[in-house]
Design a protein around this motif. Structure first.
Motif, PDB file in Angstrom:
ATOM      1  N   ALA A  24      44.133 -26.941  10.029  1.00 21.35           N
ATOM      2  CA  ALA A  24      43.204 -27.872   9.904  1.00 21.35           C
ATOM      3  C   ALA A  24      41.938 -27.215   9.099  1.00 21.35           C
ATOM      4  CB  ALA A  24      42.839 -28.486  11.084  1.00 21.35           C
ATOM      5  N   ILE A  25      41.315 -26.479   9.494  1.00 24.13           N
ATOM      6  CA  ILE A  25      40.354 -25.720   8.898  1.00 24.13           C
ATOM      7  C   ILE A  25      40.342 -25.094   7.415  1.00 24.13           C
ATOM      8  CG2 ILE A  25      38.148 -23.935   8.897  1.00 24.13           C
ATOM      9  CD1 ILE A  25      38.135 -26.382  11.026  1.00 24.13           C
ATOM     10  N   PHE A  26      41.459 -24.302   7.261  1.00 22.41           N
ATOM     11  CA  PHE A  26      41.684 -23.709   6.160  1.00 22.41           C
ATOM     12  C   PHE A  26      42.433 -24.781   4.924  1.00 22.41           C
ATOM     13  CE2 PHE A  26      41.350 -18.994   6.285  1.00 22.41           C
ATOM     14  CZ  PHE A  26      40.635 -18.990   7.511  1.00 22.41           C
ATOM     15  N   ASP A  27      43.269 -25.931   5.544  1.00 24.99           N
ATOM     16  CA  ASP A  27      43.702 -26.622   4.495  1.00 24.99           C
ATOM     17  C   ASP A  27      42.900 -27.804   4.138  1.00 24.99           C
ATOM     18  OD1 ASP A  27      46.139 -25.003   4.629  1.00 24.99           O
ATOM     19  OD2 ASP A  27      47.315 -26.435   5.751  1.00 24.99           O
ATOM     20  N   ASN A  28      41.930 -28.059   5.155  1.00 23.53           N
ATOM     21  CA  ASN A  28      41.309 -29.210   4.843  1.00 23.53           C
ATOM     22  C   ASN A  28      39.887 -29.085   5.397  1.00 23.53           C
ATOM     23  OD1 ASN A  28      40.497 -32.057   4.083  1.00 23.53           O
ATOM     24  ND2 ASN A  28      41.091 -32.591   6.191  1.00 23.53           N
ATOM     25  N   PRO A  29      38.760 -28.147   4.940  1.00 21.57           N
ATOM     26  CA  PRO A  29      37.666 -28.066   5.155  1.00 21.57           C
ATOM     27  C   PRO A  29      36.973 -29.201   4.941  1.00 21.57           C
ATOM     28  CG  PRO A  29      38.070 -26.668   3.430  1.00 21.57           C
ATOM     29  CD  PRO A  29      39.323 -27.135   3.642  1.00 21.57           C
ATOM     30  N   ILE A  30      36.040 -29.790   5.692  1.00 22.41           N
ATOM     31  CA  ILE A  30      35.310 -31.118   5.506  1.00 22.41           C
ATOM     32  C   ILE A  30      33.658 -30.580   5.374  1.00 22.41           C
ATOM     33  CG2 ILE A  30      34.630 -33.382   6.462  1.00 22.41           C
ATOM     34  CD1 ILE A  30      37.365 -33.664   7.617  1.00 22.41           C
ATOM     35  N   HIS A  31      33.052 -29.979   6.298  1.00 25.29           N
ATOM     36  CA  HIS A  31      31.780 -29.657   6.382  1.00 25.29           C
ATOM     37  C   HIS A  31      31.401 -28.977   4.815  1.00 25.29           C
ATOM     38  CE1 HIS A  31      27.776 -28.432   7.386  1.00 25.29           C
ATOM     39  NE2 HIS A  31      27.845 -29.256   8.397  1.00 25.29           N
ATOM     40  N   PRO A  32      30.401 -29.334   4.242  1.00 19.93           N
ATOM     41  CA  PRO A  32      29.935 -28.640   2.911  1.00 19.93           C
ATOM     42  C   PRO A  32      29.941 -26.976   3.203  1.00 19.93           C
ATOM     43  CG  PRO A  32      28.801 -30.635   3.178  1.00 19.93           C
ATOM     44  CD  PRO A  32      29.554 -30.437   4.365  1.00 19.93           C
ATOM     45  N   TYR A  33      29.355 -26.575   4.248  1.00 24.16           N
ATOM     46  CA  TYR A  33      29.202 -24.908   4.495  1.00 24.16           C
ATOM     47  C   TYR A  33      30.605 -24.467   4.810  1.00 24.16           C
ATOM     48  CZ  TYR A  33      28.011 -20.766   6.883  1.00 24.16           C
ATOM     49  OH  TYR A  33      28.060 -19.467   7.099  1.00 24.16           O
ATOM     50  N   THR A  34      31.600 -25.122   5.396  1.00 28.23           N
ATOM     51  CA  THR A  34      32.809 -24.693   5.441  1.00 28.23           C
ATOM     52  C   THR A  34      33.658 -24.559   3.984  1.00 28.23           C
ATOM     53  OG1 THR A  34      33.062 -25.729   7.851  1.00 28.23           O
ATOM     54  CG2 THR A  34      34.953 -24.687   6.759  1.00 28.23           C
ATOM     55  N   GLN A  35      33.287 -25.473   3.412  1.00 26.40           N
ATOM     56  CA  GLN A  35      33.800 -25.777   1.844  1.00 26.40           C
ATOM     57  C   GLN A  35      33.258 -24.571   0.930  1.00 26.40           C
ATOM     58  OE1 GLN A  35      32.999 -29.566   0.604  1.00 26.40           O
ATOM     59  NE2 GLN A  35      34.741 -30.429   1.556  1.00 26.40           N
TER      60      GLN A  35
END
Length: 323
Positions: A242-253
């Motif tokens: 979920a985190i690697f395929d669809n990062p949502i928070h601008p920081y994670t992106q």
């Protein structure tokens, strides 16, 4: 799946010389489940190590717990006595600390240092039994010729070998949870791969694993779940996919975009503008607001709640309203 440790709205800060308390970790909530590896990622200064030290009750002087709970086996670690914590550390809860080059005692042999952890929690063991268990631990982490190595001193070991010794010390009592704080820092790439391979094998034998790192490659190698931290807040969490395929928070992106790939074009890597703020500079709202290209007025004033962004995926960002 049984939960080993759970953080529930945990907050802590530091008391300044004038007595003012500045909040660092802000209502952290996540859990480590049995049989799984959780990666806690973020830049230096984001509060990752303070999170693990809170769990071990090894916070530095001046630290102040401001609220919440850290639960293990139904008990709040924050309420445990010193004697209870002594029984927990190195036994059910074990940690591989940063800086393997300086973490070992230079005047004690490797065998004495690993054996001390064992005898502390199992005083009934005889000297020969302790030595036998230490030899098994050294062999388990991939140290060749353990019969010779057990009587040597830290200065006779390379950085990678010292890290293996640190791992052996941490796992010799078969803890329910193993915490690895930057396990591959200061090691060259080939040694990093070997250490990760050791940890991957030990993960199967251990109850659970929590890896603290700024290296997304390490997380991708051995973790099933991820918590992204920024300036003391857990801003996004979920499964690795979920985190690697669809990062949502601008920081994670931004973290994902700054990692080079084999398909990267020949251009400068993306960098997140600005730096992580200190505890003196936090804004009342989202702590990433002053570095975020999507920042609005609400972001500066109100802390966004942690909300569901999908199955096994939560994010703390007002942008979720726009999606």
């Amino acid at each position: 799946m049984a939960t080993i440790v759970e953080f529930k709205n945990y907050s802590m800060g530091f008391r300044d010389d004038d007595g003012t308390v500045y909040n660092l970790l802000d209502r952290i909530s996540f859990r480590v489940e049995e049989g799984k590896a959780l990666g806690v990622v973020g830049e230096s200064g984001c509060g990752k190590s303070m999170t693990s030290l809170s769990m071990m009750r090894l916070l530095p002087d001046g630290a102040v717990v401001q609220g919440g709970e850290i639960l293990m086996e139904g008990k709040n670690i924050l309420d445990m006595s010193g004697q209870e914590m002594q029984a927990l550390r190195g036994n059910k809860l074990s940690m591989i600390f940063q800086e393997p080059m300086t973490a070992l005692n230079p005047v004690l042999t490797i065998g004495q240092q690993i054996g001390e952890i064992l005898t502390l929690h199992h005083p009934e063991l005889k000297k020969q039994e302790v030595r036998s268990r230490v030899l098994e631990a050294l062999e388990e982490v991939g140290i060749a010729h353990p019969e010779t190595r057990i009587d040597q001193y830290p200065h006779e070991f390379s950085g990678g070998m010292r890290q293996r010794v640190m791992i052996a010390m941490a796992v010799i009592n078969h803890p329910a949870l193993l915490i690895a704080d930057e396990p591959t820092t200061a090691l060259d790439v080939t040694i990093q791969a070997q250490i990760l391979d050791v940890m991957r094998r030990l993960k199967k034998a251990s109850g659970g694993l929590m890896v603290i790192t700024h290296n997304l490659g390490v997380v991708a190698e051995i973790c099933e779940e991820v918590v992204v931290m920024y300036a003391g807040q857990a801003i996004e969490r979920g499964t690795l996919k979920a985190i690697f395929d669809n990062p949502i928070h601008p920081y994670t992106q931004g973290l994902m975009a700054s990692v080079p790939t084999i398909r990267s074009e020949k251009k400068p890597l993306y960098t997140i503008p600005g730096t992580v703020p200190t505890v003196y500079d936090f804004v009342p709202g989202c702590r990433f607001a002053d570095r975020c290209q999507h920042c609005g007025e609400r972001c500066m004033k109100e802390v966004p709640p942690m909300r569901q962004a999908g199955e096994d995926h939560l994010v703390q960002c007002w942008r979720l309203d726009d999606r």
